[in-house]
Design an enzyme around this catalytic site. Structure first.
Site, short mmCIF file in Angstrom:
data_model
loop_
_atom_site.label_atom_id
_atom_site.label_comp_id
_atom_site.label_asym_id
_atom_site.label_seq_id
_atom_site.Cartn_x
_atom_site.Cartn_y
_atom_site.Cartn_z
N LYS A 180 0.74 -4.98 8.94
CA LYS A 180 -0.44 -5.14 9.80
C LYS A 180 -0.19 -6.26 10.82
O LYS A 180 0.59 -7.16 10.55
CB LYS A 180 -1.64 -5.53 8.93
CG LYS A 180 -2.26 -4.41 8.13
CD LYS A 180 -3.49 -4.91 7.39
CE LYS A 180 -4.12 -3.83 6.52
NZ LYS A 180 -4.71 -2.73 7.30
N ARG A 182 -5.55 4.82 -1.01
CA ARG A 182 -5.66 6.18 -1.53
C ARG A 182 -4.55 6.47 -2.54
O ARG A 182 -4.72 7.32 -3.42
CB ARG A 182 -5.67 7.19 -0.38
CG ARG A 182 -4.42 7.19 0.47
CD ARG A 182 -4.67 7.79 1.84
NE ARG A 182 -5.47 6.91 2.69
CZ ARG A 182 -5.83 7.20 3.94
NH1 ARG A 182 -5.49 8.36 4.47
NH2 ARG A 182 -6.55 6.36 4.65
#
Ligand code: BES
Ligand code: ZN
Ligand code: ZN
Length: 492
Positions: free
Chosen positions: A274, A348
């Site tokens: 990120k 996820r």
């Protein structure tokens, strides 16, 4: 803050601060405020006339009693427009009153139960909301600041006063539920506000083991490998922090409901690193796990009549020489293979094995809570959590519980058309489309594959887990979101 209930007239109550209320656009206060006003020679009515008291939601006005009643000061708190009144306004008003009590350093405070009279709310629910607003509103995270907080003032006693003594039993029940829920919400906020070097997967496992009335099992890396939870444990490959898959069981017999909370204690993105701007905020990526952990504590304390299992797949997502890479293919507990397009879509991955684990326990319903997608923040901001699911009844129940709890949930679609985006040529599914379309729904559809035929709902709290700015009874920082809603769903 000790919270009590008292039967009798608030007019005769001896305390530092006595809290009454008024709606917007009323010329004359009703109920307890009217009784107090009479003793104060119409001070409240006069302040309404002069426009000082407007009754706007959360607005407070102090009146000195000068010996006219036993209380030292009276606080008139606004409830807003009567046409817009609902349970959550009680929380806002209660928090405003407690903030004012702290400001004037009132030790002993008495309050009428906002909304239980003219507002038409059930007295137990109004009492619960009042307690929640007071305790959640009084929360302040100080973390590791060593300097003493000079502004800190702890209110000693809050009495909920009701004229009709037949209502006291219900008020007491409301107070108890409100106290248990608020404690859990504030604990969850502490966990989320705390830094990632303190709140590690191991720390969360230790915290789970301290919850009374539940049984806890912690699966480490070796066992996770043996079980084939590759989607889960691969996320932590680039981290020195050991991953912990935490299972918390409440109730006798087989669990019917599984709550699954994303527990990424820090999300650097992995090799799909990120940007560094505001990266510190990614310490909040375990807010789902914190919510589930504290929901388990609350339902255990409330002795809920349901068998529930809380599953917290916890890991840290970091880049290093051993980290998983974009393009890697991993297996999973359900046997499905996943092509990792972005290592930053790690939530996820851990949830997929969490959901598969729940399915192995043959639960009837699965609810997962996760700070899953930045796209959910783009869609709904910090006003509402996104909800998706394969069972409309479960989704509707959660939305309704959220409404009662003051936590908004907004349903997002799981359209068939979207499935095209995450098709893989070399595995059963890709962990992200890489196209940036319908982000929250792509995350939801990925999880749906693992829920299989079990009733399932997914709650994306990326936008609601943390506030940049204070709002209503919530301070800036962690919100403890979804503790209240899920406890509300499970408590009966
Ligand atoms: N933890 C983030 C989502 C997030 C972002 C939570 C901001 C709270 C605030 C999640 O793991 C993530 O990185 N999601 C990606 C998904 C994408 C790669 C498909 C995102 O949102 O960009
Ligand atoms: Zn991520
Ligand atoms: Zn994440």
């Amino acid at each position: 803050m000790k919270i009590k209930s008292n039967a009798g007239s608030i007019v005769n109550f001896k305390c530092d601060l006595l809290v009454v209320n008024t709606f917007e656009e009323v010329k004359k206060p009703g109920g307890a405020a009217a009784a107090v006003d009479k003793k104060l020679n119409s001070a409240i009515v006069n302040l309404i006339k002069s426009g000082e008291i407007r009754g706007k939601l959360g607005e407070v006005n102090l009146i000195h009693c000068q010996g006219k009643i036993p209380a030292t000061q009276v606080l008139v708190v606004g409830l807003g427009k009567s046409s817009e009144f609902e349970l959550d306004k009680v929380r806002v008003a209660a928090a405003a009153a407690v903030a004012e009590a702290k400001r004037i350093k009132a030790k002993k405070v008495a309050t009428i139960i906002h909304g239980a009279g003219v507002g038409g709310l059930a007295v137990n629910e109004a009492a619960q909301a009042l307690v929640e607003g007071s305790l959640i509103g009084a929360y302040k995270y100080r973390g590791f600041v060593t300097e003493k907080d000079d502004s800190f003032f702890a209110l000693e006693e809050l009495s909920l006063v009701e004229l009709d003594k037949r209502k006291i039993k219900q008020i007491k029940a409301g107070i108890k539920i409100g106290e248990i829920i608020s404690e859990s919400v504030n604990n969850a906020r502490d966990l989320v506000n705390a830094p990632a070097n303190r709140v590690t997967p191991s720390y969360l496992a230790a915290r789970a083991k301290k919850i009374p009335g539940v049984s806890v099992k912690v699966i480490g890396l070796a066992e996770a490998r043996k079980l084939g939870m590759e989607a889960y444990y691969s996320v932590s490959k680039g981290s020195k922090e050991p991953a912990k898959f935490i299972i918390i069981k409440y109730g006798q017999g087989k669990p019917e409901i599984a709550l699954i909370g994303k527990g990424i204690t820090f999300d650097a993105g992995g090799i799909s690193l990120k940007p560094s701007r505001n990266l510190w905020e990614m310490k909040i990526d375990m807010a789902g796990a914190a919510a589930v952990l504290e929901t388990m504590r609350a339902i255990s304390k409330l002795k809920a009549r349901k068998n529930v299992v809380g599953i917290l797949p916890c890991a840290e997502n970091m880049p290093d020489g051993e980290a998983q890479k974009p393009g890697d293919v991993v297996g999973s507990l359900a046997g499905k293979t996943i092509e990792i397009i972005s290592t930053d879509a790690e939530g996820r991955m851990v949830l997929a094995d969490g959901i598969a684990y729940a399915n192995r326990l043959k639960v009837k319903k699965i609810i997962d809570v996760a700070t899953l997608t930045g796209a959910c923040i783009s869609a709904l901001g910090d006003a509402a959590s996104g909800i998706m699911g394969n069972n409309q009844e479960l989704v509707d129940q959660l939305v309704a519980a959220g409404k009662r709890s003051g936590e908004k949930l907004w349903q997002l679609p799981l359209f068939e058309e979207y499935k095209e985006y995450s098709k893989s040529k070399i595995a059963d599914i890709r962990n992200t489309s890489g196209q940036g379309k319908a982000g929250p729904s792509i995350g939801g559809l990925f999880l749906q594959l693992f829920a299989e035929d079990t009733s399932w709902a997914h709650i994306d709290i990326a936008g609601t887990a943390f506030l940049d700015k204070k709002r209503g009874y919530l301070s800036d920082g962690a919100t403890g979101v979804m503790v209240r809603t899920i406890v509300e769903l499970l408590k009966s």
